[in-house]
Design a protein around this motif. Structure first.
Motif, PDB file in Angstrom:
ATOM      1  N   ILE B 225       0.832  -1.205   0.000  1.00 41.13           N
ATOM      2  CA  ILE B 225       0.000   0.000   0.000  1.00 41.13           C
ATOM      3  C   ILE B 225       0.866   1.255   0.000  1.00 41.13           C
ATOM      4  CG2 ILE B 225      -1.821   1.245   1.227  1.00 41.13           C
ATOM      5  CD1 ILE B 225      -2.779  -1.444   0.249  1.00 41.13           C
ATOM      6  N   GLU B 226       1.872   1.232   0.873  1.00 38.69           N
ATOM      7  CA  GLU B 226       2.694   2.439   0.981  1.00 38.69           C
ATOM      8  C   GLU B 226       4.094   2.058   1.412  1.00 38.69           C
ATOM      9  OE1 GLU B 226       0.841   5.504   3.199  1.00 38.69           O
ATOM     10  OE2 GLU B 226       2.488   6.923   2.916  1.00 38.69           O
ATOM     11  N   PHE B 227       5.081   2.755   0.867  1.00 41.00           N
ATOM     12  CA  PHE B 227       6.456   2.475   1.219  1.00 41.00           C
ATOM     13  C   PHE B 227       7.201   3.782   1.325  1.00 41.00           C
ATOM     14  CE2 PHE B 227      10.865   1.364  -0.101  1.00 41.00           C
ATOM     15  CZ  PHE B 227      11.182   0.617   1.015  1.00 41.00           C
ATOM     16  N   GLY B 228       7.947   3.985   2.402  1.00 43.92           N
ATOM     17  CA  GLY B 228       8.678   5.234   2.533  1.00 43.92           C
ATOM     18  C   GLY B 228       9.478   5.261   3.805  1.00 43.92           C
ATOM     19  N   PRO B 229      10.092   6.376   4.135  1.00 40.00           N
ATOM     20  CA  PRO B 229      10.850   6.513   5.372  1.00 40.00           C
ATOM     21  C   PRO B 229       9.932   6.230   6.566  1.00 40.00           C
ATOM     22  CG  PRO B 229      11.256   8.360   3.926  1.00 40.00           C
ATOM     23  CD  PRO B 229      10.156   7.587   3.309  1.00 40.00           C
ATOM     24  N   THR B 230      10.475   5.531   7.558  1.00 41.58           N
ATOM     25  CA  THR B 230       9.679   5.125   8.711  1.00 41.58           C
ATOM     26  C   THR B 230       8.989   6.310   9.382  1.00 41.58           C
ATOM     27  OG1 THR B 230      11.164   3.279   9.056  1.00 41.58           O
ATOM     28  CG2 THR B 230       9.802   3.912  10.932  1.00 41.58           C
ATOM     29  N   ASP B 231       9.757   7.406   9.549  1.00 41.31           N
ATOM     30  CA  ASP B 231       9.182   8.593  10.186  1.00 41.31           C
ATOM     31  C   ASP B 231       7.907   9.044   9.499  1.00 41.31           C
ATOM     32  OD1 ASP B 231      10.877   8.796  12.182  1.00 41.31           O
ATOM     33  OD2 ASP B 231      12.119  10.432  11.349  1.00 41.31           O
ATOM     34  N   LYS B 232       8.015   9.081   8.180  1.00 43.32           N
ATOM     35  CA  LYS B 232       6.880   9.575   7.415  1.00 43.32           C
ATOM     36  C   LYS B 232       5.683   8.631   7.547  1.00 43.32           C
ATOM     37  CE  LYS B 232       5.621  11.433   2.904  1.00 43.32           C
ATOM     38  NZ  LYS B 232       4.379  10.702   2.801  1.00 43.32           N
ATOM     39  N   ILE B 233       5.958   7.316   7.407  1.00 42.91           N
ATOM     40  CA  ILE B 233       4.860   6.349   7.469  1.00 42.91           C
ATOM     41  C   ILE B 233       4.130   6.442   8.808  1.00 42.91           C
ATOM     42  CG2 ILE B 233       4.309   3.868   7.543  1.00 42.91           C
ATOM     43  CD1 ILE B 233       5.027   4.495   4.802  1.00 42.91           C
ATOM     44  N   PHE B 234       4.881   6.612   9.870  1.00 44.02           N
ATOM     45  CA  PHE B 234       4.241   6.590  11.185  1.00 44.02           C
ATOM     46  C   PHE B 234       3.638   7.941  11.584  1.00 44.02           C
ATOM     47  CE2 PHE B 234       6.354   2.587  11.507  1.00 44.02           C
ATOM     48  CZ  PHE B 234       5.513   1.849  12.315  1.00 44.02           C
ATOM     49  N   LYS B 235       4.223   9.033  11.036  1.00 36.30           N
ATOM     50  CA  LYS B 235       3.700  10.342  11.465  1.00 36.30           C
ATOM     51  C   LYS B 235       2.719  10.940  10.480  1.00 36.30           C
ATOM     52  CE  LYS B 235       7.448  11.515  14.557  1.00 36.30           C
ATOM     53  NZ  LYS B 235       8.904  11.665  14.373  1.00 36.30           N
ATOM     54  N   ASN B 236       3.012  10.709   9.197  1.00 40.69           N
ATOM     55  CA  ASN B 236       2.227  11.443   8.218  1.00 40.69           C
ATOM     56  C   ASN B 236       2.031  10.623   6.950  1.00 40.69           C
ATOM     57  OD1 ASN B 236       0.998  13.503   6.848  1.00 40.69           O
ATOM     58  ND2 ASN B 236       2.929  14.441   6.200  1.00 40.69           N
ATOM     59  N   PRO B 237       1.363   9.470   7.066  1.00 38.01           N
ATOM     60  CA  PRO B 237       1.236   8.633   5.880  1.00 38.01           C
ATOM     61  C   PRO B 237       0.345   9.259   4.810  1.00 38.01           C
ATOM     62  CG  PRO B 237      -0.092   7.775   7.663  1.00 38.01           C
ATOM     63  CD  PRO B 237       0.657   8.929   8.220  1.00 38.01           C
ATOM     64  N   ASP B 238       0.642   8.905   3.540  1.00 40.09           N
ATOM     65  CA  ASP B 238      -0.151   9.444   2.444  1.00 40.09           C
ATOM     66  C   ASP B 238      -1.489   8.755   2.338  1.00 40.09           C
ATOM     67  OD1 ASP B 238       1.834  11.178   1.784  1.00 40.09           O
ATOM     68  OD2 ASP B 238       2.820   9.760   0.415  1.00 40.09           O
ATOM     69  N   ASN B 239      -1.467   7.463   2.674  1.00 38.74           N
ATOM     70  CA  ASN B 239      -2.633   6.632   2.383  1.00 38.74           C
ATOM     71  C   ASN B 239      -3.535   6.505   3.607  1.00 38.74           C
ATOM     72  OD1 ASN B 239      -4.171   4.038   2.134  1.00 38.74           O
ATOM     73  ND2 ASN B 239      -3.219   4.140   0.112  1.00 38.74           N
ATOM     74  N   GLN B 240      -4.821   6.543   3.374  1.00 40.15           N
ATOM     75  CA  GLN B 240      -5.764   6.470   4.483  1.00 40.15           C
ATOM     76  C   GLN B 240      -5.696   5.121   5.194  1.00 40.15           C
ATOM     77  OE1 GLN B 240      -7.481   8.979   5.708  1.00 40.15           O
ATOM     78  NE2 GLN B 240      -8.212   7.617   7.333  1.00 40.15           N
ATOM     79  N   GLN B 241      -5.549   4.025   4.387  1.00 34.20           N
ATOM     80  CA  GLN B 241      -5.480   2.682   4.973  1.00 34.20           C
ATOM     81  C   GLN B 241      -4.286   2.565   5.922  1.00 34.20           C
ATOM     82  OE1 GLN B 241      -5.669   0.354   1.304  1.00 34.20           O
ATOM     83  NE2 GLN B 241      -7.103  -0.994   2.377  1.00 34.20           N
ATOM     84  N   THR B 242      -3.141   3.103   5.497  1.00 31.51           N
ATOM     85  CA  THR B 242      -1.964   3.081   6.354  1.00 31.51           C
ATOM     86  C   THR B 242      -2.263   3.813   7.654  1.00 31.51           C
ATOM     87  OG1 THR B 242      -0.757   3.357   4.290  1.00 31.51           O
ATOM     88  CG2 THR B 242       0.524   3.405   6.312  1.00 31.51           C
ATOM     89  N   GLN B 243      -2.841   4.972   7.501  1.00 36.87           N
ATOM     90  CA  GLN B 243      -3.202   5.783   8.669  1.00 36.87           C
ATOM     91  C   GLN B 243      -4.059   4.978   9.645  1.00 36.87           C
ATOM     92  OE1 GLN B 243      -2.539   9.209   9.178  1.00 36.87           O
ATOM     93  NE2 GLN B 243      -3.530   9.004  11.183  1.00 36.87           N
ATOM     94  N   ASP B 244      -5.085   4.279   9.084  1.00 40.58           N
ATOM     95  CA  ASP B 244      -5.978   3.492   9.924  1.00 40.58           C
ATOM     96  C   ASP B 244      -5.228   2.376  10.643  1.00 40.58           C
ATOM     97  OD1 ASP B 244      -7.966   5.096   9.089  1.00 40.58           O
ATOM     98  OD2 ASP B 244      -8.901   3.645   7.718  1.00 40.58           O
ATOM     99  N   TYR B 245      -4.334   1.717   9.906  1.00 35.23           N
ATOM    100  CA  TYR B 245      -3.611   0.590  10.508  1.00 35.23           C
ATOM    101  C   TYR B 245      -2.676   1.076  11.608  1.00 35.23           C
ATOM    102  CZ  TYR B 245      -0.853  -3.634  10.953  1.00 35.23           C
ATOM    103  OH  TYR B 245      -0.236  -4.747  11.452  1.00 35.23           O
ATOM    104  N   ILE B 246      -1.940   2.144  11.315  1.00 33.64           N
ATOM    105  CA  ILE B 246      -0.982   2.679  12.288  1.00 33.64           C
ATOM    106  C   ILE B 246      -1.690   3.098  13.569  1.00 33.64           C
ATOM    107  CG2 ILE B 246       0.686   4.535  12.726  1.00 33.64           C
ATOM    108  CD1 ILE B 246       1.685   2.764  10.571  1.00 33.64           C
ATOM    109  N   THR B 247      -2.830   3.718  13.411  1.00 36.43           N
ATOM    110  CA  THR B 247      -3.528   4.196  14.603  1.00 36.43           C
ATOM    111  C   THR B 247      -4.369   3.103  15.246  1.00 36.43           C
ATOM    112  OG1 THR B 247      -5.256   4.995  13.152  1.00 36.43           O
ATOM    113  CG2 THR B 247      -3.627   6.603  13.900  1.00 36.43           C
ATOM    114  N   GLY B 248      -4.293   1.890  14.676  1.00 33.40           N
ATOM    115  CA  GLY B 248      -4.946   0.750  15.333  1.00 33.40           C
ATOM    116  C   GLY B 248      -6.422   0.653  15.068  1.00 33.40           C
ATOM    117  N   ARG B 249      -6.870   1.275  13.980  1.00 30.96           N
ATOM    118  CA  ARG B 249      -8.295   1.177  13.706  1.00 30.96           C
ATOM    119  C   ARG B 249      -8.673  -0.156  13.056  1.00 30.96           C
ATOM    120  NH1 ARG B 249      -9.562   6.894  11.503  1.00 30.96           N
ATOM    121  NH2 ARG B 249      -8.109   7.569  13.095  1.00 30.96           N
ATOM    122  N   PHE B 250      -7.682  -0.803  12.414  1.00 33.23           N
ATOM    123  CA  PHE B 250      -7.944  -2.190  11.984  1.00 33.23           C
ATOM    124  C   PHE B 250      -6.634  -2.978  11.996  1.00 33.23           C
ATOM    125  CE2 PHE B 250      -6.296  -0.838   7.958  1.00 33.23           C
ATOM    126  CZ  PHE B 250      -5.866  -2.004   7.325  1.00 33.23           C
TER     127      PHE B 250
END
Lengths: 458, 251, 60
Positions: B225-250
């Motif tokens: 779904i998304e690939f990038g620097p760890t900081d970016k993925i965890f703080k400011n992901p581009d993709n909504q699905q990534t955002q949901d997963y990181i924040t524990g919504r699914f």
């Protein structure tokens, strides 16, 4: 009479099962059942059959000896030996059955009449007692069914006892076999020194046969040396393992590690057919095909080969044992966890390196166990040796000569004419028990090795 | 600098497709974490990198995976040499039922790396030191490796993997069977190792990915779904699905 | 990739092939034992039946 009685008890038990179950359904309408309806049936049936059958069995065991004592009471004043008394009793029984052909004396006739009379009393008493017990136990059981007592627990306790008695039976039979072997062997060792048996190098029991009287003790000393038999047994087993271990082990490795699912599915059961062929058939295969073949080849190379050779018997035995090793080692190698294989492959090992350096060592205890089981099978094998390796107990390490084994000698000793008190006959028991000890040891070692292997992975 | 470059990788188990058009660039001497819910294909992708999928009969890999311009997904590739260069550490510690010494010496022996006993001793010692296990086992190298504790076993497996000095080490959820202390030790180890080797780690734990990795890839249902620097993925992901997963919504 | 390692790799692959052949030969031997065995039994058994029939006929 007995058959009718037993059938009656069993039929009654079946009837009472249905009756009990029906009764439970009736009880159900007014109060809560303590167990499933079928337990009411089992309870009634068990109370019906068990006491009656136990009494019946005890009666059948003790009746003959009690009748015998009564009959032989009349003869106590005649100062007869035990054997003579036994003979008289046999005559009486034969006369009573109408199959006696000898001289009928008054005394005998009287005894026979008494015997018939006693038997008649015994029979009626038996029927009466058993019927009484049936009525008593059934009414007792029926009362507790009526009171709606607990039903499941007594039935389960009863079943536990049935299972206990069954397993006790199996254990007792085993102990009985071992002890009968042991007692005969001890009697043999009273005639022949145990030292001469274990370390003597000549086996020729026929030598001790003397028409009348006791055989010469000097002769006995030299006739029952079991060393040639032990040597022959292990020699033939060794030849068999030389054939079976490489082929069995490599097939097992191929089946578990290389063969695709399709090949494995067919090849394994086909190889296992080898273990299912009757050993007599292997025997005449060894005697009629392999033996002459070995002889021909030997002669062509200028070697002296007897038609019955240890090599032929051992090789055929080895073929028979292949599946023991291949199937068992295939099983233990397949049981080695996949993650060990993965670990080895991930290090860049080839398949054969993985097999040789990881899987084989990991499965080694199981493989050793399978080989030991195969050895104990080879040591106990009889027919192939009898048919293909001859019966003369030569002490030799030449695979082209004929030798004999413990099992083959037991056959030789116990076929044909023999006398039970004869040391020649008893020597079979001594051989039997030594064979039993050897295979028992092998099995114990094999099982403990396999157990150790299981602990390591579970 | 790019070490491994995967383009349009598709993986099938029989008729079932497990990976869809995965393209990823793994940088040299960095830790790349692959995260995602279970069954998302992250382990499957990892196993493509040292051809461990060959072991599974029904598995088929399509697409191109290049390591230093060498095509990995090719019939002509020598997997033995590939696996010498790409080590692997598994989810469950799997030391061989041999001594600790033999476990570490396994790779160097089969690949003929050590010419003498002294050299082998040296390799075993340095590998165990790098795996931070030397001090615990130096007096009992001839004991069976399976007798160690879970964390020690996993470090032994890491020592085994680095004994042949690979360029890449793949780790498939290496801490999932370990307690927190052992996990911390392994994470420290990963941090040390990345000075010399490229590490790709599959992990269930997002905090672990955040702690140890420089780049992170998020897999979901067989897709990257998304690939990038760890900081970016965890703080400011581009993709909504990534955002949901990181924040524990699914997940 | 030095020549030593190249040779070693070649040796390892040869060993691999050899080992696989050992396995195949072992399976083949086991199966052929069974085949020879079955053939012997059935061919001899068959001719025995034949003879038996002939002697019965001549005695009739």
């Amino acid at each position: 009479m007995n058959l009718i009685l037993v059938t009656f008890i069993i039929l009654l038990a079946f009837t009472s099962y249905y009756f009990g179950r029906k009764k439970a359904l009736v009880i159900q309408s007014s109060q809560r059942l303590t167990a499933l309806p079928k337990f009411y049936g089992y309870y009634l049936a068990a109370w019906c059959a068990a006491p009656a059958l136990i009494i019946f069995a005890l009666w059948s065991v003790f009746e003959p000896s009690i009748v015998k004592t009564f009959i032989l009471q009349d003869y106590t004043d005649q100062n007869l030996t035990k054997n003579e008394l036994q003979l008289i009793y046999t005559k009486v029984k034969a006369l009573a059955a109408g199959t006696y052909t000898g001289n009928i004396t008054n005394f005998l006739d009287e005894s026979a009449n008494k015997y018939i009379q006693l038997k008649g009393i015994a029979n009626s008493a038996k029927v009466a007692i058993i019927l009484a017990i049936l009525i008593f136990s059934l009414s007792f059981a029926y009362r507790s069914v009526q009171k709606n007592d607990r039903m499941r627990e007594p039935v389960e306790i009863f079943l536990k006892w049935v299972l206990f008695v069954a397993s006790l039976g199996a254990v007792l039979v085993t102990i009985g076999i071992v002890f009968s072997l042991l007692f005969e062997a001890i009697r043999f060792f009273q005639a022949v020194k145990i030292f001469d048996f274990i370390f003597g190098t000549h086996w020729y029991p026929a030598k001790t046969f003397v028409r009348d009287g006791q055989p010469d003790p000097e002769l006995m000393k030299d006739a029952f040396g079991a060393v040639p038999l032990f040597a022959g047994t292990f020699f033939i087993a060794f030849i068999a393992m030389c054939v079976a271990i490489p082929i069995g082990l490599l097939s097992g490795i191929y089946l578990s590690e290389y063969a695709g699912r399709g090949i494995r599915k067919y090849a394994k059961p086909i190889i296992e057919i080898l273990a299912g062929i009757p050993t007599v058939v292997y025997g005449f295969f060894a005697a009629l095909t392999v033996g002459p073949f070995v002889k021909e080849i030997g002669n062509a190379m200028g070697l002296e080969v007897s038609a019955e050779s240890a090599l032929a018997a051992g090789a055929v035995m080895g073929v028979m044992i292949i599946p023991f090793i291949s199937s068992l080692s295939d099983d233990v190698m397949t049981a080695v966890p996949q993650n060990l294989r993965d670990g080895s492959y991930a290090m860049g090992a080839t398949k054969s390196e993985t097999v040789k350096k990881v899987i084989f060592p990991a499965a080694l205890p199981g493989i050793v166990g399978s080989i030991l089981l195969a050895v104990s099978r080879a040591v106990g094998e009889t027919m192939i040796v009898v048919m293909a390796s001859g019966l003369a107990a030569n002490l030799t390490m030449n695979p082209l000569e004929s030798t004999s084994t413990i099992t083959a000698q037991i056959v030789v000793i116990l076929i044909g004419d023999q006398q039970f008190g004869d040391p020649k006959t008893q020597s079979a028991f001594a051989l039997g028990i030594s064979l039993f000890i050897v295979t028992l040891l092998l099995n114990v070692i094999a099982l403990s090795v396999v157990k150790k292997y299981r602990e390591k992975y579970e | 600098m790019s070490k491994i470059k995967a383009e349009n990788v598709n993986v099938y188990y029989g008729s079932k497709q497990a990976l869809f058009d995965v393209s990823i660039d793994i940088a040299e001497k960095e830790v790349t974490a692959l995260i995602g819910p279970s069954g998302c294909g992250k382990s499957t992708f990892l196993r493509c990198l040292n051809r461990m999928n060959d072991v599974i009969e029904i598995c088929r890999v399509e697409g191109s995976i290049k390591m230093d311009n060498l095509e990995l997904n090719s019939r002509k590739l020598d997997v033995v040499r590939l696996r010498e260069n790409v080590g692997m550490v598994f989810q469950k510690p799997n030391p061989f039922p041999k001594t600790i010494y033999e476990n570490v010496a396994y790779g160097p022996t089969i690949h003929g790396i050590a010419q003498s006993k002294e050299e082998m001793d040296q390799i075993v010692e340095t590998s165990l030191k790098k795996a931070a296990l030397w001090n615990e086992v130096k007096d009992r190298l001839d004991e069976i490796g399976t007798g160690l504790s879970g964390g020690q076993q996993q470090r032994l497996c890491i020592a085994r993997a680095i004994s042949v000095s690979p360029e890449v080490i793949l780790m498939d959820e290496p801490c999932s069977a370990l307690d927190p202390i052992a996990t911390a030790q392994i994470e420290e180890l990963i941090d040390d190792l990345k000075k010399e080797v490229t590490i790709v780690i599959v992990t269930h734990s997002m905090s672990q990915a955040a702690r140890v990795s420089q780049k992170t890839g998020f897999f979901h249902l067989g897709k990257l779904i998304e690939f990038g620097p760890t900081d970016k993925i965890f703080k400011n992901p581009d993709n909504q699905q990534t955002q949901d997963y990181i924040t524990g919504r699914f997940g | 990739m030095n020549s030593f390692k190249k040779n070693l790799l070649k040796k390892r692959y040869n060993a691999e092939r050899r080992f696989q052949w050992y396995g195949k030969i072992a399976i083949g031997l086991a199966l052929s034992f069974l085949a020879v065995f079955m053939f012997q039994i059935f061919s001899k058994g068959y001719s025995a039946f034949q003879k038996n029939l002939d002697s019965n006929r001549s005695s009739l």
